[in-house]
Design an enzyme around this catalytic site. Structure first.
Site, short mmCIF file in Angstrom:
data_model
loop_
_atom_site.label_atom_id
_atom_site.label_comp_id
_atom_site.label_asym_id
_atom_site.label_seq_id
_atom_site.Cartn_x
_atom_site.Cartn_y
_atom_site.Cartn_z
CB CYS A 136 -4.81 3.11 7.68
SG CYS A 136 -4.94 4.86 7.25
CB CYS A 139 -5.50 4.36 4.10
SG CYS A 139 -4.33 4.88 5.33
CG ASP A 140 -7.31 0.82 3.44
OD1 ASP A 140 -6.87 1.35 2.41
OD2 ASP A 140 -6.62 0.13 4.20
#
Ligand code: NAP
Length: 305
Positions: A136, A139-140
């Site tokens: 992801c 997300c990261d």
């Protein structure tokens, strides 16, 4: 203490399909209960800007869109709880669902459990997951400011994640096993034109290289599938974007699924192989996989139920 609850309709999954099914079921006075599962809001909570959901001419943030859908369903009496269903018994009505130590029974079941990111399945990928290996970017990506990152895949997700990563990383290398992207034309053109992205065609990741103390990724071993040449590349992060697998483990043996694990439904319907059980969204859709199509089938499932 274990509790038992009976409901007219239970919806498993809190993504666009689940919340739309809930909205329609609630407006039909079915007082639906949504068991939201491990990721309330579904995959859209892991994206940023959503530009292709109708009604938002300026785009909308994925998590905000999901919050709005949930609120709309709740306005008509939907109850949402954070529970993950571990198994079901669909052999007789009412159907029985187990979530934690609680048991739920229902007259009709709507499965909207979505799909999860797919992994390559190599040992080093599991070893460094969370330590430089991710599925992801949204997300990261933040953790890879001014770092060297690789993305694996050739579809829309791989293209979109590569472009998103350019906002943070010093350089992005997109590794694809063929010599042509599967991604839509607009995204494929955009990614190929971006000077921060380079493409490695006909290539597969053989190994993720790293150190143990503390665990972190240092590189990636890549094989050219045409020439057979294997090369090591320095890397700080690697993002898998190779598609998704439907979340049907809790239904094992209870309902008909296709070879890839997607729930099979009757043509032009959300009816499954079990009368009274309906499926909608990514868990039954190997083809379109869009938020809007998931919402559409969620509506159908509630009407069918
Ligand atoms: P996808 O379209 O299934 O693409 C998966 C990619 O990963 C393919 O290029 C595939 O290669 C590659 N791949 C699969 N298994 C692999 C493996 N073991 N090793 C190496 N490569 C592997 O999945 P997706 O990109 O997640 O997209 C899913 C759906 O969501 C699509 O319908 C897409 O259009 C949609 N989507 C849309 C948007 C948007 O419109 N903005 C954004 C994201 C996703 P091959 O090409 O060789 O099969």
């Amino acid at each position: 203490m274990a509790d038992s609850h009976h409901e007219k309709v239970i919806i498993v999954g809190g993504g666009p399909a689940g919340y739309t099914a809930a909205l329609y079921a609630a407006r039909a006075d079915l007082e639906p209960l949504v068991l939201e599962g491990p990721q309330p809001g579904g995959q859209l909570t892991m994206t940023t800007e959503v530009d292709n959901y109708p009604g938002f001419p300026e785009g909308v943030q994925g998590p905000e869109l999901m919050e709005l859908m949930k609120k709309q369903a709740e306005r008509f009496g939907t109850r949402c709880i954070f529970e993950e269903v571990s198994k079901v018994d669909l052999s007789q009505r009412p159907f029985t669902l187990t979530a934690g130590s609680d048991t739920y029974t229902c007259d009709a079941l709507i499965v909207a459990s979505g799909a999860s990111a797919r992994w390559l399945g190599i040992e080093s990928e599991a070893k460094y997951r969370g330590f430089g290996v991710s599925a992801c970017a949204t997300c990261d990506a933040f953790f890879f400011r001014d770092k060297e990152v690789f993305v694996v895949g050739g579809g829309d997700t791989a293209a979109e994640e590569s472009l998103f990563l350019t906002k943070f990383a010093s350089h992005v290398t997109l590794v694809h096993r063929r010599d042509e992207l599967r991604a839509s034309k607009i995204l494929a053109e955009r990614v190929q034109a971006d000077e921060k992205v380079s493409l490695l065609w006909d290539s597969v990741v053989e190994e993720i290289l790293g150190e143990d103390d503390p665990p972190h990724v240092t590189g990636v071993r890549i094989k050219n599938v045409k020439s057979g040449e294997v090369t090591d590349h320095p890397a700080d992060g690697i993002f898998m974007a190779i598609g998704h697998t439907p979340n049907t483990a809790f239904l094992k043996g209870q309902i008909e699924v296709d070879d890839a694990g997607f729930i099979t439904t009757a043509p032009h319907s959300t009816a499954t192989s079990v009368a009274g059980v309906f499926a909608c969204g990514d868990v039954m859709d190997p083809h379109y996989k869009q938020a809007i199509t998931a919402a559409g089938t969620g509506c159908q499932a509630a009407l069918d139920a």
